[in-house]
Design an enzyme around this catalytic site. Structure first.
Site, mmCIF file in Angstrom:
data_model
loop_
_atom_site.group_PDB
_atom_site.id
_atom_site.type_symbol
_atom_site.label_atom_id
_atom_site.label_comp_id
_atom_site.label_asym_id
_atom_site.label_seq_id
_atom_site.Cartn_x
_atom_site.Cartn_y
_atom_site.Cartn_z
ATOM 1 N N TYR A 141 0.823 -1.214 0.000
ATOM 2 C CA TYR A 141 0.000 0.000 0.000
ATOM 3 C C TYR A 141 0.857 1.265 0.000
ATOM 4 O O TYR A 141 0.324 2.366 0.119
ATOM 5 C CB TYR A 141 -0.924 0.026 1.218
ATOM 6 C CG TYR A 141 -2.138 -0.865 1.099
ATOM 7 C CD1 TYR A 141 -2.008 -2.252 1.094
ATOM 8 C CD2 TYR A 141 -3.423 -0.336 1.016
ATOM 9 C CE1 TYR A 141 -3.123 -3.078 1.004
ATOM 10 C CE2 TYR A 141 -4.537 -1.144 0.924
ATOM 11 C CZ TYR A 141 -4.383 -2.520 0.925
ATOM 12 O OH TYR A 141 -5.501 -3.333 0.841
ATOM 13 N N ASP A 244 -0.750 -18.529 2.927
ATOM 14 C CA ASP A 244 -1.572 -19.539 2.253
ATOM 15 C C ASP A 244 -1.948 -20.656 3.221
ATOM 16 O O ASP A 244 -3.110 -21.043 3.341
ATOM 17 C CB ASP A 244 -0.861 -20.082 1.003
ATOM 18 C CG ASP A 244 0.574 -20.504 1.264
ATOM 19 O OD1 ASP A 244 1.141 -20.147 2.323
ATOM 20 O OD2 ASP A 244 1.147 -21.196 0.405
ATOM 21 N N ASP A 268 -5.141 -7.246 5.248
ATOM 22 C CA ASP A 268 -6.385 -6.938 4.532
ATOM 23 C C ASP A 268 -7.107 -8.239 4.179
ATOM 24 O O ASP A 268 -8.306 -8.398 4.427
ATOM 25 C CB ASP A 268 -6.029 -6.145 3.260
ATOM 26 C CG ASP A 268 -7.233 -5.812 2.411
ATOM 27 O OD1 ASP A 268 -8.270 -5.427 2.976
ATOM 28 O OD2 ASP A 268 -7.136 -5.940 1.172
HETATM 29 C C1 IPM Z 1 -10.237 -2.419 3.940
HETATM 30 C C2 IPM Z 1 -10.591 -2.134 2.517
HETATM 31 C C3 IPM Z 1 -9.664 -1.048 1.969
HETATM 32 C C4 IPM Z 1 -8.244 -1.596 1.979
HETATM 33 C C5 IPM Z 1 -10.051 -0.513 0.579
HETATM 34 C C6 IPM Z 1 -11.459 0.038 0.572
HETATM 35 C C7 IPM Z 1 -9.090 0.503 0.077
HETATM 36 O O1 IPM Z 1 -10.541 -3.302 1.769
HETATM 37 O O2 IPM Z 1 -10.254 -1.482 4.755
HETATM 38 O O3 IPM Z 1 -9.945 -3.558 4.268
HETATM 39 O O4 IPM Z 1 -7.809 -2.236 1.027
HETATM 40 O O5 IPM Z 1 -7.574 -1.380 2.969
HETATM 41 MG MG MG Z 2 -10.232 -5.046 2.954
#
Ligand code: IPM
Ligand code: MG
Length: 379
Positions: A141, A244, A268
């Site tokens: 990210y 995994d 995530d």
């Molecule tokens: C989460 C969501 C977000 C992320 C998206 C909406 C950008 O999936 O908060 O888990 O990927 O972090």
């Molecule tokens: Mg998410």
């Protein structure tokens, strides 16, 4: 109770429905707050070229915490098409507002409780009790991406790639690069947060989820930090798993897991896997927590097709409100808020156990606001 300043960001789609429901519950527990509305979401992207306008960032900086509903996001190219005509081709690029809030305000902990409320017909198994600590600012990210790949970046890659280089000889527009960047500081502070949480709440085990057998540099660093820190917490068991294998084992034996800690993207993914075992996104709440500020949100998206129908389950949002009271209460040393948080969770649990109020995801017809009212009644 003290008077707090809360940035109130319902967003769009069902974000508005569930925020309204949450407000009913926060009012009922007597939270004394100025709720200051903040603009965020799709309409501001289309109209202003920014889904998180600067005035909203300023608002966040002037409040005690924020509550965020949900917003609609689209891939960059589709988003560009929906910009107001006068903004088109002016270099506006869509970026997820929640990811930006996490980074701008350094909200490095993403806390996601996973709790099987007894009597929830959607529980995959009873007794599941996990909590995800997701690193929230870096990793894949980080936002350092190349498409097309510029020549200097390509030259550096070619120089440094050893055996297998699928991109050798390709033109810049024939591939794309997203970088995974994990710092020692970023890894250390999320792993520390996970262990400290385990210590404070008497949890038995911390599991680090990674893919260090393949992604050696970054995940190797993350795992090593976890291994080095574990002996500082002798009362807490530590183990780790490749992501995994973790997915497979967690589904098979969810009771073997307790506190989970992972780099951003794996965090995530496993938060969705884990919350699905306790009812799905209608039950997933998140705290995006930094040193001085925090943003609380239901984990789900904006489900535009249900917008304004008051159909979806507000429990995720209400539990996010509960997390906000927990955090504010602890930070401000406000015992009333902490008690209010406990009350909310008990009321949610009671409504689920009783089984009369059921939103459509739970197989019933209770509306978003009626679910909130049923919870208010139990307070
Ligand atoms: C989460 C969501 C977000 C992320 C998206 C909406 C950008 O999936 O908060 O888990 O990927 O972090
Ligand atoms: Mg998410």
């Amino acid at each position: 109770m003290t008077q707090y300043r809360i940035a109130w960001l319902p967003g769009d789609g069902i974000g508005r429905d569930v925020s309204e429901a949450t407000k009913l519950v926060l009012d009922a527990v007597g939270l004394k707050a100025d709720y200051i509305h903040g603009d965020i979401g799709w309409e501001f992207w289309c109209r202003e070229g920014d889904a998180l306008p600067k005035r909203t960032v300023d608002l966040l900086k002037s409040t005690d915490a924020a509550f965020f509903g949900a917003i609609t996001s689209k891939p960059a190219k589709e988003a560009a098409k929906e910009l107001a005509p006068e903004l088109k081709d002016k270099g506006f690029a869509y970026r997820s507002p929640i990811v930006r809030m996490r980074q701008l305000l350094d909200l490095y902990v993403c806390l996601r409780p996973v709790h099987a409320y007894p009597g929830n017909p959607l529980n995959y198994k009873e007794g599941i009790e996990m909590v995800v600590f997701r690193e929230n600012t870096e990793d894949l990210y980080a936002g350092v991406e190349f498409s097309p790949v510029p020549e200097d970046v390509a030259a550096c890659l070619n120089k440094n790639s050893k055996s297998f280089a699928p991109f050798n000889g390709l033109k810049g527009d024939e591939y794309a690069i997203s970088t995974k960047i994990n710092t020692k500081k970023g890894s250390e502070r999320i792993i520390r947060a996970a262990f400290e949480y385990a210590k404070k709440y008497n949890r038995k085990k911390v599991t680090c989820v990674h893919k260090a057998n393949v992604v050696r540099a970054t995940d190797g660093l993350f795992l090593q930090i976890a291994k080095d820190m574990a002996p500082e917490y002798p009362g807490i068991a530590f183990d780790h798993a490749n992501i995994d294998a973790f997915c497979m084992w967690a589904l098979k034996n969810p009771h073997n897991y307790d506190v989970l800690v992972a780099p951003n993207l794996y965090g995530d993914i496993i938060s969705d896997l884990c919350v699905q075992m306790v009812g799905g996104l209608g039950f997933g709440s998140s705290g995006n927590i930094g040193k001085d500020y925090a943003v609380f949100e239901p984990t789900h998206g904006s489900a535009p097709k249900y917008a304004g129908q008051y159909k979806v389950n507000p429990i995720a949002a209400i539990l996010a409100g509960k997390l906000m009271l927990d955090w504010l209460g602890e930070r401000k040393g406000d015992r009333h808020l902490q008690e209010a948080a406990v009350k909310i969770e008990k009321a949610v649990a009671a409504v689920i156990r009783e089984g009369k109020a059921r939103t459509y995801d739970m197989g019933g017809t209770t509306s978003t606001l009626d679910m909130a009212k049923a919870i208010v009644k139990k307070l």
